[in-house]
Design an enzyme around this catalytic site. Structure first.
Site, mmCIF file in Angstrom:
data_model
loop_
_atom_site.group_PDB
_atom_site.id
_atom_site.type_symbol
_atom_site.label_atom_id
_atom_site.label_comp_id
_atom_site.label_asym_id
_atom_site.label_seq_id
_atom_site.Cartn_x
_atom_site.Cartn_y
_atom_site.Cartn_z
ATOM 1 N N HIS A 85 -9.198 -1.698 4.170
ATOM 2 C CA HIS A 85 -9.134 -0.122 4.386
ATOM 3 C C HIS A 85 -10.419 0.453 3.830
ATOM 4 O O HIS A 85 -10.633 1.394 4.046
ATOM 5 C CB HIS A 85 -7.870 0.188 4.092
ATOM 6 C CG HIS A 85 -7.414 0.953 2.583
ATOM 7 N ND1 HIS A 85 -6.772 0.012 1.933
ATOM 8 C CD2 HIS A 85 -7.796 1.934 1.858
ATOM 9 C CE1 HIS A 85 -6.681 0.690 0.337
ATOM 10 N NE2 HIS A 85 -7.356 1.700 0.697
ATOM 11 N N ASP A 220 -5.031 -6.954 2.511
ATOM 12 C CA ASP A 220 -5.875 -5.754 2.445
ATOM 13 C C ASP A 220 -7.156 -6.152 1.700
ATOM 14 O O ASP A 220 -7.302 -5.600 0.699
ATOM 15 C CB ASP A 220 -5.084 -4.637 2.089
ATOM 16 C CG ASP A 220 -6.009 -3.404 2.254
ATOM 17 O OD1 ASP A 220 -6.953 -3.225 2.798
ATOM 18 O OD2 ASP A 220 -5.346 -2.296 2.190
ATOM 19 N N SER A 655 -8.864 1.921 -4.995
ATOM 20 C CA SER A 655 -8.684 0.795 -3.690
ATOM 21 C C SER A 655 -9.841 0.246 -3.798
ATOM 22 O O SER A 655 -10.786 0.336 -3.910
ATOM 23 C CB SER A 655 -8.764 1.657 -2.528
ATOM 24 O OG SER A 655 -7.472 2.211 -2.088
HETATM 25 N N1 ARG Z 1 -2.471 3.811 0.710
HETATM 26 C C1 ARG Z 1 -3.642 3.212 0.629
HETATM 27 C C2 ARG Z 1 -4.757 4.056 -0.161
HETATM 28 O O1 ARG Z 1 -4.804 5.252 0.001
HETATM 29 C C3 ARG Z 1 -4.492 3.086 2.137
HETATM 30 C C4 ARG Z 1 -3.750 1.949 2.744
HETATM 31 C C5 ARG Z 1 -4.503 1.968 4.172
HETATM 32 N N2 ARG Z 1 -3.862 1.850 5.274
HETATM 33 C C6 ARG Z 1 -3.144 2.424 6.458
HETATM 34 N N3 ARG Z 1 -2.254 1.849 6.916
HETATM 35 N N4 ARG Z 1 -3.626 3.730 6.653
HETATM 36 O O2 ARG Z 1 -5.224 3.468 -0.850
#
Ligand code: ARG
Length: 719
Positions: A85, A220, A655
């Protein structure tokens, strides 16, 4: 290997007592002995210098700032491990219906096949320096806009001096609400390329349904590569560039993790608000979050309808779609977390006690007594225009034609000034990125959606009380007749018919014009922006007034609280490099429910419905059925581990950060927090807050067994 992992697992689980939970995003340049001892107690084997020392070769130098995300070098040739992501924007910009890398993934088995990661830079930390004295001296005694500008000016000076004649990029950040200022110096690789991404059905398995949730089965991760000029200097994309050779890279662990293992994360968390007042909490709980949930939901509806009509739109809006879905769910999680924990009530009670402590002593009263009343007043004043401000801010951000006209129009004003007198976003050092953003619009633009967004914000403005409406919208609409909607539609028709800004060459041509030449163009969007501009300016002035004032009083509140509470104090996240540590530990979200800390491939297959976002690739299912796990099987069960929980304290920006074991090996990439951890941006809860990472063995397994990415595997240091 499996056996060793099993022994380690048993030894640690027998020795460990209660699950330790570790709040704190610690500064590397201020690491104290007590913390270090705690890390050693939990299983850290490295020395402090092996983690970080100024100018040294600690693992911190393998960490890469990707601007809003983190990565780590995992080979001597600039290979970067990050999240799927985090690389998503690059995949989206490179994708078309013929080459849909979002859907199908991507692999370059040799460097010529790698593709440019448009809009990406990889920054490597060189040094951190405290510049508080210099900044605070200039700010002293000043208020509001004057204070804001004084700080901005001295930061510009510091930056210019530090960058002068050097191939570095500097950024200055404030700590403890403005109590301290520090300068981070980076080397920047401006040429970043995509090496590998799994297909969506692995990289974003579970999609927005599983996002922010546990148990998780998402692979991911992605790989990028950083390039520099042949002489090692920082250079924009060029075929002649060569891979950047980092001083340090992390080995990938084949041992992965077991329950209770020590882990640490070094990365670039963006923003937390743990020391904020009840007024700020109230603002978020009762206005900001609910408003955003509604707005993002509406904008997503607009995109969904457009995609329903024309599936081709999906690739173009994919980045906005992911961003809005992710943020909307985050705000919903924060709201639920705030309410469940009674965060606002807790803050109010804490401030009451704090005030009693302050008032009990004359000196303290003089020093801290005014902090909370001053903050209350600032929030009160700032809230008068907030509904209008949010419409303008998001209109400029979501509506790409308004955004582009704004950039071009503003630049014609800024370019006439001396570099040091310009807004920081328009100083010479930033112009290449500004131009790049203008160029990239085409890679994610759909006119139909763009029109709908503008329509949404214009109608939202018309819904506001008179004094908050965007005056320029009203003025433009007077030339039209009919219902509000009819007028807005007619205006938007005219705006899009009369603009050339949707053509990249025209945008870039206009970017180079003077103000006078630009206004002669008669471009409808430029003219439109010129009308709204004074209101954008008013908004900026209000932001600066608030920013200047709050930067004077927040340090008093935080300083007072620090003195009152005592103990180790770490500053809120602010985009600078931080370390957090903890252990691999599950949690109990509610009565009688316990989550274990590691998921397996079998769990992904269990979730498979064959339909997006739970559409496990056939090949992956086959590998699992044949138990073809190779050396990637977990020591404690017959399956490949996918994701795991740890008590490490992270937030957005982290992330893609490597999660590292006690020996300094990469055991995975952090990619999310659980639902209960979302409100940790305001208040950390030991029992509930967990970080979610994808395990190194799943990464290696997918590369090897699923993708056959042998060249990439061969480049990694695996141990
Ligand atoms: N929740 C994750 C973050 O803010 C992002 C994940 C992205 N995945 C998604 N399904 N939008 O770092």
């Amino acid at each position: 290997m499996k056996y060793r992992a099993l022994i380690a697992f048993l030894a640690i689980s027998l020795l460990s007592t209660a699950a330790p939970a570790e709040e704190g995003m610690w500064q590397l340049d201020k690491f104290d002995a007590e913390l270090f001892a705690r890390m050693q107690e939990l299983g850290l084997e490295l020395s402090q210098e092996e983690i970080y020392s100024p100018g040294g070769e600690g693992i911190a130098y393998a960490i890469v700032n990707l601007g809003g995300g983190t990565g780590s070098f995992v080979s001597p040739y600039g290979l970067i491990l990050t999240n799927h992501h985090v690389a998503f924007g690059a995949l989206q910009r490179a994708s078309s219906e013929e080459n849909n890398y979002i859907e199908d993934g991507f692999y370059a088995d040799r460097s010529e096949r790698e593709i440019q990661a448009h809009g990406y830079e990889a920054r490597v930390l060189i040094s951190i320096e405290d510049v508080s004295d210099r900044v605070l001296k200039k700010a002293k005694g000043k208020k509001g806009v004057k204070r804001y500008e004084a700080i901005e000016d001295v930061i510009k000076e510091i930056t210019a001096e530090a960058e002068e004649g050097r191939d570095v990029r500097v950024s200055v950040a404030s700590f403890f609400g403005g109590m301290q200022y520090k300068m981070s110096t980076y080397f920047t690789c401006k040429d970043v390329r995509i090496v590998y991404a799994p297909p969506r059905s692995i990289g974003n398995y579970g999609g927005d349904i599983d996002n922010w949730m546990w148990p998780r089965h998402t692979g991911d991760f992605s790989f990028l590569r950083a390039y520099v000029a042949l002489d090692g200097s920082s250079a924009e994309y060029s075929e002649d560039n060569v891979p950047y050779e980092p001083a340090v890279h992390l080995p990938m662990s084949l041992e992965g993790v077991g329950k209770d293992d020590f882990t640490m994360i070094i990365g670039f968390p963006g923003q937390t608000m743990r020391y904020r007042s009840s007024y700020s909490t109230d603002w978020s709980l009762n206005w900001r979050f609910p408003g955003r949930v509604k707005m993002f939901g509406d904008l997503l509806d607009i995109m969904n309808k457009a995609v329903e009509k024309d599936p081709g739109v999906r690739i173009k809006t994919a980045r906005f779609d992911a961003m809005l879905n992710n943020s909307m769910k985050n705000y919903e999680g924060q709201l639920e977390g705030f309410r469940k924990a009674g965060l606002l009530e807790q803050k109010i009670a804490e401030e009451k006690e704090f005030t009693e402590w302050v008032n009990a002593d004359k000196k303290r009263r003089k020093k801290y007594g005014n902090a909370l009343p001053a903050i209350e007043k600032l929030y009160e004043e700032y809230s008068v225009h907030r509904d209008k401000q949010v419409i303008m801010r998001f209109a400029g951000f979501m509506n790409q034609m308004l955004g582009a006209s704004g950039t071009i129009y503003r630049w014609t004003e800024e370019k006439a000034k001396k570099d040091m007198d310009r807004e920081p976003a328009f100083m010479d050092r930033s112009i290449p990125r500004v131009k790049q953003r203008l160029e990239m619009i085409d890679m994610g633009y759909d006119e139909g959606v763009d029109r709908q967004f503008l329509r949404y914000f214009m109608l939202a403005s018309l819904d506001l009380p008179e004094i908050q409406r965007v005056r320029a919208f009203n003025e433009m609409l007077t030339g039209y007749s009919g219902t509000d909607e009819e007028k807005v539609d007619a205006l938007i028709d005219d705006l899009y018919t009369g603009t050339k800004l949707d053509d990249v060459d025209e945008r870039m041509r206009m970017f180079d014009l003077t103000r006078e030449e630009l206004m002669k163009e008669g471009d409808t969007f430029i003219d439109f922006y010129a009308k709204v501009y004074p209101e954008f300016k008013e908004m900026e002035d209000r932001d600066e007034e608030f920013g200047g004032n709050i930067s004077a009083v927040r340090p008093l509140l935080i300083g007072g609280m620090k003195e009152w509470k005592g103990g180790a104090f770490y500053p809120d996240a602010n985009g600078t490099i931080r370390l957090t540590y903890g252990t691999v530990t599950g949690y109990s979200p509610r009565d009688a429910v316990n989550y274990s800390c590691i998921t397996r491939l079998g769990g992904a297959i269990e979730k498979n419905t064959g339909e997006e976002p739970f559409d496990c690739p056939e090949k992956l299912i086959k590998l699992w059925e044949k138990k073809d796990f190779g050396k990637y099987e977990h020591g404690c069960f017959v399956d490949v581990p996918i994701a795991f929980l740890s008590t490490t304290d992270i937030t957005g920006g982290n992330s893609g950060s490597p999660i590292i074991n006690g020996k300094g090996e990469c055991v995975g990439a952090a990619f999310d927090g659980n639902w209960e951890s979302i409100s940790a941006d305001y208040m950390f809860n030991d029992k509930l807050n967990r970080c979610i990472s994808v395990e190194s063995r799943y990464i290696l397994f997918v590369l090897d067994k699923f993708s056959g990415a042998y060249e990439l595997l061969g480049e990694l240091t695996i141990q």
